[in-house]
Design a protein around this motif. Structure first.
Motif, PDB file in Angstrom:
ATOM      1  N   PRO A   1      29.632   6.828  -3.426  1.00  0.00           N
ATOM      2  CA  PRO A   1      28.749   5.866  -4.118  1.00  0.00           C
ATOM      3  C   PRO A   1      27.504   6.562  -4.667  1.00  0.00           C
ATOM      4  N   GLU A   2      27.017   6.066  -5.780  1.00  0.00           N
ATOM      5  CA  GLU A   2      25.865   6.678  -6.422  1.00  0.00           C
ATOM      6  C   GLU A   2      24.604   6.601  -5.559  1.00  0.00           C
ATOM      7  N   ASP A   3      24.480   5.541  -4.734  1.00  0.00           N
ATOM      8  CA  ASP A   3      23.274   5.382  -3.920  1.00  0.00           C
ATOM      9  C   ASP A   3      23.412   6.009  -2.536  1.00  0.00           C
ATOM     10  N   TRP A   4      24.463   6.820  -2.355  1.00  0.00           N
ATOM     11  CA  TRP A   4      24.669   7.444  -1.034  1.00  0.00           C
ATOM     12  C   TRP A   4      23.664   8.587  -0.866  1.00  0.00           C
ATOM     13  N   ASP A   5      22.830   8.492   0.175  1.00  0.00           N
ATOM     14  CA  ASP A   5      21.773   9.487   0.400  1.00  0.00           C
ATOM     15  C   ASP A   5      22.181  10.383   1.571  1.00  0.00           C
ATOM     16  N   GLU A   6      22.381  11.694   1.293  1.00  0.00           N
ATOM     17  CA  GLU A   6      22.804  12.645   2.327  1.00  0.00           C
ATOM     18  C   GLU A   6      21.636  13.446   2.894  1.00  0.00           C
ATOM     19  N   ARG A   7      20.393  13.128   2.476  1.00  0.00           N
ATOM     20  CA  ARG A   7      19.233  13.883   2.946  1.00  0.00           C
ATOM     21  C   ARG A   7      18.770  13.354   4.304  1.00  0.00           C
ATOM     22  N   ALA A   8      18.839  14.179   5.322  1.00  0.00           N
ATOM     23  CA  ALA A   8      18.394  13.759   6.652  1.00  0.00           C
ATOM     24  C   ALA A   8      16.874  13.680   6.729  1.00  0.00           C
ATOM     25  N   LYS A   9      16.158  14.538   6.005  1.00  0.00           N
ATOM     26  CA  LYS A   9      14.689  14.551   5.996  1.00  0.00           C
ATOM     27  C   LYS A   9      14.215  14.445   4.545  1.00  0.00           C
ATOM     28  N   ILE A  10      13.065  13.814   4.364  1.00  0.00           N
ATOM     29  CA  ILE A  10      12.469  13.702   3.034  1.00  0.00           C
ATOM     30  C   ILE A  10      10.966  13.949   3.146  1.00  0.00           C
TER      31      ILE A  10
ATOM     32  N   ASP B   1       7.144  13.153   3.166  1.00  0.00           N
ATOM     33  CA  ASP B   1       6.417  11.924   3.495  1.00  0.00           C
ATOM     34  C   ASP B   1       5.708  11.408   2.233  1.00  0.00           C
ATOM     35  N   PRO B   2       6.129  10.273   1.687  1.00  0.00           N
ATOM     36  CA  PRO B   2       5.523   9.788   0.430  1.00  0.00           C
ATOM     37  C   PRO B   2       4.071   9.351   0.606  1.00  0.00           C
ATOM     38  N   GLU B   3       3.615   9.114   1.824  1.00  0.00           N
ATOM     39  CA  GLU B   3       2.247   8.657   2.048  1.00  0.00           C
ATOM     40  C   GLU B   3       1.285   9.800   2.348  1.00  0.00           C
ATOM     41  N   ALA B   4       1.827  11.015   2.492  1.00  0.00           N
ATOM     42  CA  ALA B   4       0.962  12.152   2.826  1.00  0.00           C
ATOM     43  C   ALA B   4       0.192  12.603   1.589  1.00  0.00           C
ATOM     44  N   THR B   5      -1.045  13.055   1.790  1.00  0.00           N
ATOM     45  CA  THR B   5      -1.879  13.566   0.694  1.00  0.00           C
ATOM     46  C   THR B   5      -2.456  14.925   1.078  1.00  0.00           C
ATOM     47  N   LYS B   6      -2.708  15.744   0.089  1.00  0.00           N
ATOM     48  CA  LYS B   6      -3.250  17.082   0.330  1.00  0.00           C
ATOM     49  C   LYS B   6      -4.687  16.974   0.815  1.00  0.00           C
ATOM     50  N   PRO B   7      -5.056  17.656   1.912  1.00  0.00           N
ATOM     51  CA  PRO B   7      -6.440  17.630   2.409  1.00  0.00           C
ATOM     52  C   PRO B   7      -7.409  18.173   1.351  1.00  0.00           C
ATOM     53  N   ASP B   8      -8.641  17.674   1.386  1.00  0.00           N
ATOM     54  CA  ASP B   8      -9.641  18.078   0.396  1.00  0.00           C
ATOM     55  C   ASP B   8      -9.975  19.559   0.487  1.00  0.00           C
ATOM     56  N   ASP B   9      -9.908  20.111   1.699  1.00  0.00           N
ATOM     57  CA  ASP B   9     -10.292  21.524   1.867  1.00  0.00           C
ATOM     58  C   ASP B   9      -9.109  22.480   1.672  1.00  0.00           C
ATOM     59  N   TRP B  10      -8.012  21.955   1.176  1.00  0.00           N
ATOM     60  CA  TRP B  10      -6.824  22.816   0.996  1.00  0.00           C
ATOM     61  C   TRP B  10      -6.938  23.526  -0.360  1.00  0.00           C
ATOM     62  N   ASP B  11      -7.180  24.843  -0.307  1.00  0.00           N
ATOM     63  CA  ASP B  11      -7.346  25.638  -1.517  1.00  0.00           C
ATOM     64  C   ASP B  11      -6.045  26.392  -1.811  1.00  0.00           C
ATOM     65  N   GLU B  12      -5.316  25.913  -2.791  1.00  0.00           N
ATOM     66  CA  GLU B  12      -4.044  26.558  -3.126  1.00  0.00           C
ATOM     67  C   GLU B  12      -4.246  27.874  -3.875  1.00  0.00           C
ATOM     68  N   ASP B  13      -5.463  28.101  -4.410  1.00  0.00           N
ATOM     69  CA  ASP B  13      -5.725  29.296  -5.201  1.00  0.00           C
ATOM     70  C   ASP B  13      -6.306  30.441  -4.372  1.00  0.00           C
ATOM     71  N   ALA B  14      -6.535  30.197  -3.103  1.00  0.00           N
ATOM     72  CA  ALA B  14      -7.091  31.257  -2.263  1.00  0.00           C
ATOM     73  C   ALA B  14      -6.089  32.401  -2.156  1.00  0.00           C
TER      74      ALA B  14
ATOM     75  N   PRO C   1       4.581  16.952   4.490  1.00  0.00           N
ATOM     76  CA  PRO C   1       5.451  17.137   5.661  1.00  0.00           C
ATOM     77  C   PRO C   1       6.711  16.277   5.537  1.00  0.00           C
ATOM     78  N   LEU C   2       7.783  16.742   6.210  1.00  0.00           N
ATOM     79  CA  LEU C   2       9.049  16.021   6.172  1.00  0.00           C
ATOM     80  C   LEU C   2       9.104  14.970   7.269  1.00  0.00           C
ATOM     81  N   ILE C   3       9.736  13.859   6.943  1.00  0.00           N
ATOM     82  CA  ILE C   3       9.943  12.783   7.918  1.00  0.00           C
ATOM     83  C   ILE C   3      11.409  12.358   7.860  1.00  0.00           C
ATOM     84  N   ASP C   4      11.849  11.629   8.864  1.00  0.00           N
ATOM     85  CA  ASP C   4      13.216  11.114   8.862  1.00  0.00           C
ATOM     86  C   ASP C   4      13.440  10.219   7.651  1.00  0.00           C
ATOM     87  N   ASN C   5      14.575  10.404   7.027  1.00  0.00           N
ATOM     88  CA  ASN C   5      14.921   9.608   5.851  1.00  0.00           C
ATOM     89  C   ASN C   5      15.460   8.250   6.298  1.00  0.00           C
ATOM     90  N   PRO C   6      14.764   7.164   5.999  1.00  0.00           N
ATOM     91  CA  PRO C   6      15.258   5.848   6.444  1.00  0.00           C
ATOM     92  C   PRO C   6      16.555   5.430   5.740  1.00  0.00           C
TER      93      PRO C   6
END
Length: 538
Positions: A234-243, A245-258, A336-341
């Motif tokens: 089926p097209e809606d069959w999801d085989e991903r055990a982890k996904i 976290d859609p609610e997670a946000t990058k911390p303000d002090d996280w410098d990706e260019d360091a 971060p990864l969380i269990d895929n509902p």
């Protein structure tokens, strides 16, 4: 040397006598279904394929070191095919059947087969003169080696009663092929209790059950169910055990260019560091070659050497702070990864009843109506002999003990004598080589290398397992010194350093002359000469 020859002669006589007695016993046995000794020429009894792809020639010859004849693969890198129709088909059901034959790989076997095909009746769609790899067989049995393949095949072609198709079933984990050039006897014993036993030289190497999925691939009995070929994921069959976290946000002090590393600000320049000294200086001992031409070779520059002042100091040249890992480095941010509902697991098609499934109490063997040899091999010298089909294990055992074993014993004795002769010859050769090398070691041109060469010679004499390798090393050393003396330079050198400098100069001379000449040939002779620099390697 007479005694070993007399012993071999006696064994050969006993072999011929026992063979004659055994053949008469075989012919009198009711259990012998077919026996081919190749004592007589095969012409008129065996039929060589006339298929244009099979151009290999079969020969009736004596086995090397014996008066016993066999059927020989006469040409390398050719396809060979020959067949012997049986007087009556052999029924394999409900009784013991023994398939046995000898093969001698007189020139070894790097890539090719040495097996026999036990063919179905001709009404299955084949004729002897057209015998090829498509001719239907019931059993294929015998040695095969090429690349990663090294096995004594046992393949059963079994008919599926539901589909009507014939399927090849391979015995799993078959024995390997002996690697020598002696005669070996291969035996397959099929018994009424659905077992097959594979013997090599009379020793059981493999045992299997025709109805066991652990012993044959694929199993003779198919699985009851199979994956539904028409089932789709089926097209809606999801085989991903982890996904993520859609609610997670990058911390303000996280410098990706360091950066990953930064300068160590706490580091200090070591005392005595020579900032104004270069790491390399001109070689003070170098002299411009007498045959250097400034117009053709350019301005001569001395080769560079390591600055001796730097060896006594912590370092030379511009000092720079060392790098250290950046404690603020975090890299690219990922949620971060969380269990895929919505996870449903790995999708598999549903199982359905196998339309080709059947139950079986005993294999449905097809009859054997002919014996065929159809091979493509890169080696010649493959000799087939003493092909037997019997319903008695005792017959096969008697044959091995009475006919094969004496012949094998003769070959083993001959092999031992050859190995002994080769060993004696090698020792004699080594002695001569050592004598000459000791004489060479006394020659003055070896100079400081003489002690090293003598030491290697002593080790070679004391350690027989290393002799060849050490001798090769000594020869390489001597040749290298000779070549260096002959081609080392135009002018004789008094010390090693001067020799190296001369070699460098002459190398630059040759290259510069060649380039200058190219410029002249191309009309570019005018203009300022190029600066050329030598690099001293010592």
């Amino acid at each position: 040397m007479e005694y070993p020859n007399r012993k071999i002669w006696v064994v050969q006589c006993l072999f011929l006598f026992s063979t004659a007695c055994f053949i008469s016993q075989l012919r009198a046995s009711d259990d012998v279904i077919f026996y081919e000794s190749f004592d007589e020429d095969f012409e008129g009894r065996w039929i060589a394929s006339e298929n244009p792809d099979y151009t290999g020639v079969w020969k009736h010859v004596k086995s090397e070191g014996h008066d016993d004849h066999g059927l020989l693969v006469g040409e390398k890198a050719r396809k060979h095919a020959i067949v012997k129709p049986l007087d009556e088909p052999v029924i394999l059901k409900d009784k013991t059947v023994v398939l046995q034959f000898e093969v001698r790989l007189q020139n070894g076997l790097e890539c090719g087969g040495a097996y026999i095909k036990y063919l179905r009746p001709q009404d299955a769609g084949w004729v002897p003169k057209g015998f090829d790899n498509e001719s239907p067989y019931t059993i294929m049995f015998g040695p095969d080696r090429c690349g990663a393949t090294n096995k004594v095949h046992f393949i059963l072609k079994h008919k599926n009663p539901k589909s009507g198709n014939f399927v090849e079933h391979h015995l799993k984990f078959p024995p390997s092929v002996p690697s020598d050039k002696l005669t070996h006897v291969y035996t397959a014993i099929l018994t009424p209790d659905n077992e097959v036993r594979i013997l090599v030289d009379g020793e059981e190497k493999k045992k299997g059950n025709f109805l066991s999925g652990d012993d044959f691939d694929p199993p003779l009995i198919p699985s009851k169910t199979i994956p539904d070929p028409d089932d789709k994921k089926p097209e809606d069959w999801d085989e991903r055990a982890k996904i993520p976290d859609p609610e997670a946000t990058k911390p303000d002090d996280w410098d990706e260019d360091a950066p990953l590393e930064i300068e160590d600000e706490e580091a200090e320049k070591p005392d005595g560091w020579l900032d104004d000294e270069p790491e390399e200086v001109d070689d003070p001992e170098a002299a411009k070659p007498e045959d250097w031409d400034d117009e053709e070779d350019g301005e001569w520059e001395a080769p560079k050497v390591d600055n001796p002042k730097c060896a006594e100091a912590p370092g030379c040249g511009e000092w720079k702070r060392p790098m250290k890992r950046n404690p603020a480095y975090k890299g690219k941010w990922h949620a971060p990864l969380i269990d895929n509902p919505n996870y449903k697991g790995i999708w598999k098609p549903q199982e359905i009843d196998n339309p080709e499934y059947f139950e079986l109490e005993k294999p449905n063997f097809e009859p054997i109506a002919a014996i065929g040899i159809e091979i493509w091999t890169m080696q010649d010298g493959i000799l087939f002999d003493n092909i037997l089909i019997s319903s008695s294990e005792k017959d096969a055992e008697t044959y091995r003990e009475t006919t094969w074993k004496p012949k094998f014993t003769v070959e083993k004795e001959n092999q031992k004598d050859e190995e002994s002769t080769e060993s004696d010859g090698l020792k004699g050769f080594q002695k001569v080589v050592f004598e000459y090398l000791y004489k060479i070691a006394d020659l003055p041109f070896l100079g400081e290398h003489k002690i090293k060469v003598l030491d290697l010679l002593e080790k070679a004499e004391k350690q027989a397992n290393l002799t060849i390798g050490i001798l090769a090393s000594i020869v390489v050393v001597i040749i290298s010194i000779l070549l260096k003396l002959i081609f080392g330079g135009k002018k004789p050198a008094t010390v090693v350093a001067e020799t190296k400098k001369t070699e460098v100069a002459e190398s630059s001379d040759d290259q510069g002359s060649s380039e200058a000449q190219d410029e002249k040939n191309n009309g570019g002779g005018g203009g300022a000469p190029r600066r050329r620099t030598q690099r001293r390697d010592d």
